[in-house]
Write an enzyme that holds these catalytic residues in place. Structure first.
Site, PDB file in Angstrom:
ATOM      1  N   ASP A  24       0.819  -1.217   0.000  1.00  0.00           N
ATOM      2  CA  ASP A  24       0.000   0.000   0.000  1.00  0.00           C
ATOM      3  C   ASP A  24       0.850   1.263   0.000  1.00  0.00           C
ATOM      4  O   ASP A  24       2.008   1.247   0.426  1.00  0.00           O
ATOM      5  CB  ASP A  24      -0.864   0.049   1.272  1.00  0.00           C
ATOM      6  CG  ASP A  24      -1.993  -0.951   1.250  1.00  0.00           C
ATOM      7  OD1 ASP A  24      -2.027  -1.810   0.353  1.00  0.00           O
ATOM      8  OD2 ASP A  24      -2.839  -0.879   2.161  1.00  0.00           O
ATOM      9  N   ASP A  25       0.208   2.348  -0.409  1.00  0.00           N
ATOM     10  CA  ASP A  25       0.634   3.745  -0.188  1.00  0.00           C
ATOM     11  C   ASP A  25       1.639   4.308  -1.181  1.00  0.00           C
ATOM     12  O   ASP A  25       1.974   5.476  -1.119  1.00  0.00           O
ATOM     13  CB  ASP A  25       1.201   3.971   1.223  1.00  0.00           C
ATOM     14  CG  ASP A  25       0.156   3.811   2.316  1.00  0.00           C
ATOM     15  OD1 ASP A  25      -0.996   3.468   1.980  1.00  0.00           O
ATOM     16  OD2 ASP A  25       0.494   4.028   3.490  1.00  0.00           O
ATOM     17  N   HIS A  50      -6.080   3.259  -3.804  1.00  0.00           N
ATOM     18  CA  HIS A  50      -6.097   3.444  -2.348  1.00  0.00           C
ATOM     19  C   HIS A  50      -6.455   4.902  -2.049  1.00  0.00           C
ATOM     20  O   HIS A  50      -5.917   5.477  -1.114  1.00  0.00           O
ATOM     21  CB  HIS A  50      -4.688   3.069  -1.859  1.00  0.00           C
ATOM     22  CG  HIS A  50      -4.514   2.846  -0.395  1.00  0.00           C
ATOM     23  ND1 HIS A  50      -5.373   2.115   0.383  1.00  0.00           N
ATOM     24  CD2 HIS A  50      -3.519   3.254   0.449  1.00  0.00           C
ATOM     25  CE1 HIS A  50      -4.919   2.082   1.633  1.00  0.00           C
ATOM     26  NE2 HIS A  50      -3.812   2.779   1.697  1.00  0.00           N
ATOM     27  N   HIS A 100      -5.220   9.688   0.473  1.00  0.00           N
ATOM     28  CA  HIS A 100      -5.154   8.852   1.665  1.00  0.00           C
ATOM     29  C   HIS A 100      -5.819   9.485   2.895  1.00  0.00           C
ATOM     30  O   HIS A 100      -5.280   9.461   4.008  1.00  0.00           O
ATOM     31  CB  HIS A 100      -3.694   8.501   1.993  1.00  0.00           C
ATOM     32  CG  HIS A 100      -3.526   7.215   2.757  1.00  0.00           C
ATOM     33  ND1 HIS A 100      -3.706   7.122   4.124  1.00  0.00           N
ATOM     34  CD2 HIS A 100      -3.210   5.972   2.357  1.00  0.00           C
ATOM     35  CE1 HIS A 100      -3.491   5.887   4.517  1.00  0.00           C
ATOM     36  NE2 HIS A 100      -3.191   5.159   3.456  1.00  0.00           N
ATOM     37  N   HIS A 102       3.787  -2.160   3.232  1.00  0.00           N
ATOM     38  CA  HIS A 102       3.865  -0.818   2.635  1.00  0.00           C
ATOM     39  C   HIS A 102       5.182  -0.673   1.885  1.00  0.00           C
ATOM     40  O   HIS A 102       6.245  -0.796   2.511  1.00  0.00           O
ATOM     41  CB  HIS A 102       3.714   0.246   3.726  1.00  0.00           C
ATOM     42  CG  HIS A 102       2.363   0.210   4.390  1.00  0.00           C
ATOM     43  ND1 HIS A 102       2.058  -0.696   5.386  1.00  0.00           N
ATOM     44  CD2 HIS A 102       1.236   0.923   4.157  1.00  0.00           C
ATOM     45  CE1 HIS A 102       0.786  -0.519   5.751  1.00  0.00           C
ATOM     46  NE2 HIS A 102       0.265   0.451   5.028  1.00  0.00           N
TER      47      HIS A 102
END
Ligand SMILES: [Zn+2]
Length: 289
Positions: free
Chosen positions: A60-61, A111, A115, A215
């Site tokens: 993620d991210d 995502h 965020h 991540h």
């Protein structure tokens, strides 16, 4: 098992840069029709159909120029394909990294754009966040070959896993699946690479299978990933890749307010390398919160 998914067998050739590993990562095909929500951490009754000792890596991210390239290099060396959940603003900043992720065969979900905690936003702002996240990933891939563009999946992961029933439903109306996880490794916390490694391994071993959330923006994740992969392989784990089923992209584009554009029909996921497993469609899952 609810039968929403199927794991495809991969050819039994060896990875050229890791003799202990297979060259291909078997695909776990997920139905996205009507927006099921997957991952036992939040949606306990929605199985993705992994077998014992199968683990799907998710990141993620990103993309992050400081860490994404080294994580991509580790995955490539060990012939592992994963599923990424990108943040729109970072995809806009580094579209080359988005293309690199897709070119290496990883599946891309989104995502959000910046965020935020989507539970705290107005409905219209939350919708805009989700939509702009998909638009940014799609724009980054616009110049990529069709087979790489096809790796952008109708998959969404809520930032901080802060989901909301009405948003899951809204995604479902657009045939976008919500992807949570089965466990993490606390790599978003300020802990050492060794602690991330230990927690990842502990969680994997206590469940024996599942979707792990990591991540690719974290140096300590990049630092421990190769050690984790090698240890897991020693322990007999098999890596599998979460991917959309063959109808997903078409279903996601043929709805009012679609979040994704179509890709050329000639583009598909690894068209000649794996045989497809037929997957029955399923009622959308009900989130537990
Ligand atoms: Zn996140």
């Amino acid at each position: 098992m609810l039968g929403a998914t199927g794991v495809e067998a991969a050819p039994l050739t060896a990875c050229p840069t890791d003799a202990s590993a297979p060259a291909e990562t078997p695909l776990v095909r997920l139905s996205t029709e009507a927006g099921p929500a997957y991952g036992s951490m939040q949606y306990a009754h929605q199985a993705v159909g992994l077998k014992p000792r199968q683990v799907a890596l998710t990141f993620d991210d990103g993309p992050d120029p400081a860490t994404t390239p080294s994580i991509l290099a580790i995955l490539k060396k060990h012939c592992i394909k994963a599923t990424y959940f990108l943040v729109g603003i970072y995809a806009e900043k580094r579209p080359d990294l988005v293309r690199a992720i897709a070119a290496q065969g990883h599946i891309i979900g989104t995502h959000s754009y910046t965020h935020p905690n989507l539970r705290r936003l107005s409905t219209s702002r939350a919708h805009r966040e989700i939509r702009k996240g998909f638009e940014a990933a799609q724009a980054a891939l616009a110049s990529a070959p069709p087979e790489d563009r096809a790796r952008l999946a109708p998959f969404f992961r809520f930032p901080g896993l802060n989901d909301k029933k009405s948003l899951i439903r809204w995604l479902g109306e657009r045939n976008v699946a919500t992807i949570s996880c089965d466990f993490g490794a606390d790599d978003w916390k300020h802990i050492s690479a060794d602690q991330v490694y230990q927690r990842a391994l502990r969680n994997i071993n206590s469940r024996g299978q599942g979707i792990i959330i990591l991540h690719d923006t974290k140096p300590h994740t990049a630092d421990m990933l190769e050690r984790l992969i090698m240890r897991m392989r020693q322990q007999g784990y098999e890596f599998v890749q979460l991917a959309p089923d063959a109808h997903a992209r078409r279903l996601a584009t043929q709805v009012p307010g679609a979040l994704l554009d179509a890709v050329p029909v000639t583009a598909g996921l690894r068209p000649s390398q794996t045989a497809e497993v037929k997957i029955p469609s399923l009622e959308p899952a009900k989130p537990i919160r």
